[in-house]
Design a protein around this motif. Structure first.
Motif, PDB file in Angstrom:
ATOM      1  N   GLU A  50     117.263  -1.404  54.115  1.00  0.00           N
ATOM      2  CA  GLU A  50     116.678  -0.682  52.973  1.00  0.00           C
ATOM      3  C   GLU A  50     117.654  -0.602  51.801  1.00  0.00           C
ATOM      4  N   GLU A  94     106.654   3.376  55.300  1.00  0.00           N
ATOM      5  CA  GLU A  94     106.444   1.946  55.017  1.00  0.00           C
ATOM      6  C   GLU A  94     105.097   1.717  54.333  1.00  0.00           C
ATOM      7  N   GLU A 130     107.468  -5.287  57.777  1.00  0.00           N
ATOM      8  CA  GLU A 130     107.944  -3.908  57.979  1.00  0.00           C
ATOM      9  C   GLU A 130     106.875  -3.055  58.654  1.00  0.00           C
TER      10      GLU A 130
HETATM   11 FE   FE2 Z   1     111.146  -0.835  54.864  1.00  0.00          FE
END
Ligand code: FE2
Ligand code: FE2
Length: 170
Positions: A50, A94, A130
């Motif tokens: 991230e 996410e 993700e």
């Molecule tokens: Fe992510």
């Protein structure tokens, strides 16, 4: 040159990516305290990813002669009652990020900002991965421990922890 609207939205994304890093680091610390070291490791790697995402946005703003504005990062919880609640918090974030990336692409398309469209394409693909990984964690825990993961046996939790620790640092 970025439009002011795009610059603002990209800066907001820098913040959301750092927030994700905070969230995953906090989850990692919580798992680590509970000796779930494989899960702790998984989220630690995720946190590093991230930060890389945040830096990609940072660099894009810089390269397009925009102004990077680093806003405060919101606080994150320090404890989750169960592994499932942590896994679900990760998926919710996410999904939020996917929505934000899609909104960024909408701005880029609307403004005919082709450079940003090309840049954002990587993130559109990345978010598919993700969300799929975050969902897989939930699915595995559901399989082993029911809907809230609470009926997981000690042995299965140990196995799941070991499996998650095998995640490569891609
Ligand atoms: Fe992510
Ligand atoms: Fe990200």
């Amino acid at each position: 040159m970025l439009s002011k609207k795009m610059e603002k939205a990209l800066n907001k994304q820098v913040n959301a990516e750092f927030y994700a890093a905070y969230l995953y680091l906090a989850i990692s610390a919580d798992f680590s305290r509970k000796s779930l070291n494989g899960m702790a490791d998984w989220y630690h790697k995720q946190a590093q990813e991230e930060v890389e995402h945040a830096m990609k946005f940072y660099n894009h703003i810089q390269e397009r002669q925009g102004v990077v504005i680093l806003e405060p990062i919101a606080a994150v919880p320090s404890e989750w009652a169960t592994p499932m609640s942590a896994f679900k918090a990760a998926l919710v974030h996410e999904q939020k990020v996917t929505g934000m990336i899609n909104a960024l692409m909408d701005i880029a398309v609307g403004e005919k900002d082709y450079a940003s469209q090309s840049f954002l394409k990587w993130f559109i693909d990345e978010q598919v991965e993700e969300e799929s990984e975050a969902t897989a964690n939930i699915d595995r825990l559901t399989m082993l421990g029911g809907k809230d993961g609470k009926s997981i046996s000690g042995g299965s939790l140990y196995q799941l922890d070991k499996l998650m620790g095998k995640r490569s640092g891609e």
